[in-house]
Scaffold this motif. Structure first.
Motif, short mmCIF file in Angstrom:
data_model
loop_
_atom_site.label_atom_id
_atom_site.label_comp_id
_atom_site.label_asym_id
_atom_site.label_seq_id
_atom_site.Cartn_x
_atom_site.Cartn_y
_atom_site.Cartn_z
N SER A 29 -9.56 12.42 -3.54
CA SER A 29 -9.38 11.45 -4.61
C SER A 29 -8.32 10.41 -4.25
O SER A 29 -8.50 9.22 -4.50
CB SER A 29 -8.97 12.15 -5.91
N ILE A 30 -7.22 10.87 -3.64
CA ILE A 30 -6.17 9.94 -3.22
C ILE A 30 -6.71 8.97 -2.18
O ILE A 30 -6.48 7.76 -2.26
CB ILE A 30 -4.96 10.72 -2.66
N ARG A 31 -7.46 9.50 -1.23
CA ARG A 31 -8.04 8.63 -0.19
C ARG A 31 -9.00 7.61 -0.80
O ARG A 31 -9.02 6.46 -0.39
CB ARG A 31 -8.75 9.48 0.86
N THR A 32 -9.78 8.03 -1.78
CA THR A 32 -10.72 7.11 -2.43
C THR A 32 -9.99 5.94 -3.08
O THR A 32 -10.40 4.78 -2.94
CB THR A 32 -11.56 7.86 -3.48
N VAL A 33 -8.90 6.23 -3.78
CA VAL A 33 -8.12 5.17 -4.44
C VAL A 33 -7.50 4.24 -3.39
O VAL A 33 -7.54 3.01 -3.53
CB VAL A 33 -7.03 5.78 -5.35
N VAL A 34 -6.94 4.82 -2.33
CA VAL A 34 -6.31 4.01 -1.29
C VAL A 34 -7.35 3.14 -0.58
O VAL A 34 -7.11 1.96 -0.32
CB VAL A 34 -5.56 4.91 -0.29
N MET A 80 0.83 -1.19 0.00
CA MET A 80 0.00 0.00 0.00
C MET A 80 0.88 1.26 0.00
O MET A 80 0.52 2.24 -0.61
CB MET A 80 -0.91 -0.03 1.23
N LYS A 81 2.02 1.19 0.69
CA LYS A 81 2.92 2.34 0.71
C LYS A 81 3.40 2.67 -0.70
O LYS A 81 3.50 3.84 -1.07
CB LYS A 81 4.13 2.06 1.60
N ALA A 82 3.66 1.64 -1.50
CA ALA A 82 4.12 1.86 -2.87
C ALA A 82 3.04 2.54 -3.70
O ALA A 82 3.33 3.41 -4.52
CB ALA A 82 4.54 0.54 -3.50
N LEU A 83 1.80 2.16 -3.50
CA LEU A 83 0.68 2.78 -4.21
C LEU A 83 0.57 4.26 -3.86
O LEU A 83 0.45 5.12 -4.75
CB LEU A 83 -0.63 2.07 -3.88
N ILE A 84 0.64 4.57 -2.58
CA ILE A 84 0.54 5.96 -2.14
C ILE A 84 1.69 6.78 -2.72
O ILE A 84 1.50 7.87 -3.24
CB ILE A 84 0.53 6.04 -0.60
N GLU A 85 2.89 6.22 -2.67
CA GLU A 85 4.06 6.93 -3.20
C GLU A 85 3.94 7.14 -4.70
O GLU A 85 4.29 8.20 -5.22
CB GLU A 85 5.33 6.16 -2.87
N THR A 86 3.43 6.15 -5.42
CA THR A 86 3.25 6.27 -6.87
C THR A 86 2.25 7.36 -7.23
O THR A 86 2.44 8.07 -8.22
CB THR A 86 2.76 4.92 -7.44
N ILE A 87 1.23 7.53 -6.42
CA ILE A 87 0.24 8.56 -6.68
C ILE A 87 0.79 9.94 -6.35
O ILE A 87 0.58 10.91 -7.09
CB ILE A 87 -1.05 8.29 -5.85
N ILE A 88 1.51 10.06 -5.24
CA ILE A 88 1.97 11.35 -4.74
C ILE A 88 3.16 11.89 -5.52
O ILE A 88 3.28 13.10 -5.75
CB ILE A 88 2.32 11.25 -3.24
N GLU A 89 4.08 11.03 -5.92
CA GLU A 89 5.34 11.46 -6.54
C GLU A 89 5.18 12.45 -7.70
O GLU A 89 5.87 13.46 -7.74
CB GLU A 89 6.13 10.24 -6.98
N PRO A 90 4.29 12.23 -8.66
CA PRO A 90 4.18 13.19 -9.77
C PRO A 90 3.57 14.54 -9.36
O PRO A 90 3.71 15.52 -10.07
CB PRO A 90 3.26 12.49 -10.78
#
Length: 75
Positions: free
Chosen positions: A54-59, A1-11
Motif C-alpha cells: 500500500s505504501i509503495r502504491t501511494v509513493v 517525496m521523502k516527506a511523503l514517505i516519512e508522513t506515511i511511516i511515522e504513525p
C-alpha cells in the motif's frame, strides 16, 4: 517525496526517530531506501506485505508527475 514517505511511516512505528530515508537517482529511476528500527520492520511490512504494498502504491502514484520510475526499498 521523502516527506511523503516519512508522513506515511511515522504513525506506524514505535521509534519514529529511527526513520532514515535515502535517495539514489539514476538515469530513468529514483530509488528510495527506507530504514526503520528493527522492532518496527514488521509493522511497516505488515501481514503478507500488505502495508508495504500500500505504501509503495501511494509513493508510485505521487511520483507519476516525474518521467522517472519510483522504487521504494524497505531495509
Amino acid at each position: 517525496m521523502k516527506a511523503l514517505i516519512e508522513t506515511i511511516i511515522e504513525p506506524l512505528v514505535d521509534y519514529p526517530e529511527s526513520i532514515a530515508i535515502s535517495e539514489r537517482e539514476e538515469e530513468n529511476k529514483i530509488v528510495y531506501h527506507l530504514q526503520v528500527h528493527e522492532e518496527d520492520v514488521g509493522k511497516v511490512i505488515g501481514k503478507n506485505g500488505r502495508i508495504a504494498k500500500s505504501i509503495r502504491t501511494v509513493v508510485y502514484a505521487a511520483g507519476m508527475k516525474s518521467n522517472k520510475r519510483i522504487f521504494l526499498d524497505i531495509m
